[in-house]
Design a protein around this motif. Structure first.
Motif, PDB file in Angstrom:
ATOM      1  N   PHE A   9       0.841  -1.189   0.000  1.00 15.25           N
ATOM      2  CA  PHE A   9       0.000   0.000   0.000  1.00 15.25           C
ATOM      3  C   PHE A   9       0.875   1.237   0.000  1.00 15.25           C
ATOM      4  O   PHE A   9       2.046   1.194   0.352  1.00 15.25           O
ATOM      5  CB  PHE A   9      -0.905   0.030   1.235  1.00 15.25           C
ATOM      6  CG  PHE A   9      -1.875  -1.111   1.307  1.00 15.25           C
ATOM      7  CD1 PHE A   9      -2.879  -1.238   0.374  1.00 15.25           C
ATOM      8  CD2 PHE A   9      -1.778  -2.056   2.308  1.00 15.25           C
ATOM      9  CE1 PHE A   9      -3.781  -2.280   0.432  1.00 15.25           C
ATOM     10  CE2 PHE A   9      -2.673  -3.101   2.379  1.00 15.25           C
ATOM     11  CZ  PHE A   9      -3.674  -3.220   1.438  1.00 15.25           C
ATOM     12  N   LYS A  12      -0.741   6.972   1.916  1.00 18.46           N
ATOM     13  CA  LYS A  12      -2.132   7.374   2.188  1.00 18.46           C
ATOM     14  C   LYS A  12      -2.915   6.216   2.808  1.00 18.46           C
ATOM     15  O   LYS A  12      -3.662   6.405   3.763  1.00 18.46           O
ATOM     16  CB  LYS A  12      -2.765   7.815   0.872  1.00 18.46           C
ATOM     17  CG  LYS A  12      -4.145   8.345   0.951  1.00 18.46           C
ATOM     18  CD  LYS A  12      -4.548   8.811  -0.443  1.00 18.46           C
ATOM     19  CE  LYS A  12      -5.969   9.204  -0.537  1.00 18.46           C
ATOM     20  NZ  LYS A  12      -6.340   9.620  -1.893  1.00 18.46           N
ATOM     21  N   ASN A  13      -2.715   4.999   2.295  1.00 17.35           N
ATOM     22  CA  ASN A  13      -3.405   3.832   2.820  1.00 17.35           C
ATOM     23  C   ASN A  13      -3.024   3.577   4.281  1.00 17.35           C
ATOM     24  O   ASN A  13      -3.883   3.305   5.123  1.00 17.35           O
ATOM     25  CB  ASN A  13      -3.086   2.591   1.989  1.00 17.35           C
ATOM     26  CG  ASN A  13      -3.527   2.727   0.562  1.00 17.35           C
ATOM     27  OD1 ASN A  13      -2.756   3.196  -0.269  1.00 17.35           O
ATOM     28  ND2 ASN A  13      -4.748   2.348   0.271  1.00 17.35           N
ATOM     29  N   TYR A  14      -1.730   3.652   4.553  1.00 17.26           N
ATOM     30  CA  TYR A  14      -1.268   3.396   5.912  1.00 17.26           C
ATOM     31  C   TYR A  14      -1.759   4.460   6.890  1.00 17.26           C
ATOM     32  O   TYR A  14      -2.085   4.152   8.040  1.00 17.26           O
ATOM     33  CB  TYR A  14       0.254   3.279   5.947  1.00 17.26           C
ATOM     34  CG  TYR A  14       0.744   1.992   5.333  1.00 17.26           C
ATOM     35  CD1 TYR A  14       0.426   0.766   5.892  1.00 17.26           C
ATOM     36  CD2 TYR A  14       1.507   2.003   4.175  1.00 17.26           C
ATOM     37  CE1 TYR A  14       0.863  -0.416   5.323  1.00 17.26           C
ATOM     38  CE2 TYR A  14       1.948   0.827   3.592  1.00 17.26           C
ATOM     39  CZ  TYR A  14       1.621  -0.381   4.184  1.00 17.26           C
ATOM     40  OH  TYR A  14       2.051  -1.552   3.615  1.00 17.26           O
ATOM     41  N   ALA A  62      -9.481   2.316   3.746  1.00 21.04           N
ATOM     42  CA  ALA A  62      -8.016   2.343   3.694  1.00 21.04           C
ATOM     43  C   ALA A  62      -7.473   1.226   2.816  1.00 21.04           C
ATOM     44  O   ALA A  62      -6.471   1.396   2.133  1.00 21.04           O
ATOM     45  CB  ALA A  62      -7.443   2.226   5.105  1.00 21.04           C
ATOM     46  N   ILE A  63      -8.141   0.094   2.814  1.00 17.54           N
ATOM     47  CA  ILE A  63      -7.683  -1.037   1.998  1.00 17.54           C
ATOM     48  C   ILE A  63      -8.070  -0.831   0.538  1.00 17.54           C
ATOM     49  O   ILE A  63      -7.292  -1.137  -0.368  1.00 17.54           O
ATOM     50  CB  ILE A  63      -8.271  -2.354   2.541  1.00 17.54           C
ATOM     51  CG1 ILE A  63      -7.673  -2.646   3.913  1.00 17.54           C
ATOM     52  CG2 ILE A  63      -8.015  -3.503   1.581  1.00 17.54           C
ATOM     53  CD1 ILE A  63      -8.343  -3.782   4.641  1.00 17.54           C
ATOM     54  N   LYS A  66      -7.090   3.644  -3.792  1.00 19.56           N
ATOM     55  CA  LYS A  66      -5.888   3.462  -4.609  1.00 19.56           C
ATOM     56  C   LYS A  66      -5.014   4.698  -4.469  1.00 19.56           C
ATOM     57  O   LYS A  66      -5.476   5.824  -4.684  1.00 19.56           O
ATOM     58  CB  LYS A  66      -6.286   3.261  -6.060  1.00 19.56           C
ATOM     59  CG  LYS A  66      -5.171   2.786  -6.927  1.00 19.56           C
ATOM     60  CD  LYS A  66      -5.744   2.032  -8.095  1.00 19.56           C
ATOM     61  CE  LYS A  66      -4.663   1.355  -8.875  1.00 19.56           C
ATOM     62  NZ  LYS A  66      -4.616  -0.043  -8.671  1.00 19.56           N
ATOM     63  N   ASP A  67      -3.776   4.493  -4.091  1.00 16.60           N
ATOM     64  CA  ASP A  67      -2.838   5.595  -3.951  1.00 16.60           C
ATOM     65  C   ASP A  67      -2.421   6.078  -5.337  1.00 16.60           C
ATOM     66  O   ASP A  67      -2.064   5.271  -6.191  1.00 16.60           O
ATOM     67  CB  ASP A  67      -1.625   5.146  -3.137  1.00 16.60           C
ATOM     68  CG  ASP A  67      -0.850   6.303  -2.567  1.00 16.60           C
ATOM     69  OD1 ASP A  67      -1.327   7.456  -2.658  1.00 16.60           O
ATOM     70  OD2 ASP A  67       0.232   6.054  -2.008  1.00 16.60           O
TER      71      ASP A  67
END
Length: 71
Positions: A9, A12-14, A62-63, A66-67
C-alpha cells in the motif's frame, strides 16, 4: 522486473489504517466506560458500536482506496 522493496500500500493507505485503528480503539474504550452494569447503557450499547462501525468503514476504505503514486 519488479522492485521487491515496494510496499503493498501507499502512504495514504497506511495513514487511513492508523486513523481507523485509533477510531476502533476509541470505540472499545467508550464501550468500557459505561456506568451501567454489564455495559447496558447508552455508551455501551449505542455510542460505542456506532464508533466501531465507523472505524471498520475507515479500515475498509483504507484497503480499497488506490494511492495515486502507486497507479
Amino acid at each position: 522486473m519488479e522492485n521487491k522493496n515496494e510496499f503493498a500500500f501507499g502512504r495514504k493507505n497506511y495513514l487511513f489504517m492508523i486513523v481507523g485503528l485509533v477510531v476502533l480503539a476509541i470505540g472499545f474504550i467508550i464501550m468500557t466506560l459505561d456506568a451501567e452494569p454489564y455495559g447496558e447503557g447508552f455508551m455501551g450499547i449505542t455510542l460505542g458500536p456506532i464508533i466501531l462501525v465507523i472505524g471498520f468503514i475507515i479500515e475498509f476504505f483504507a484497503i480499497m482506496v488506490k494511492d495515486r503514486k502507486k497507479a
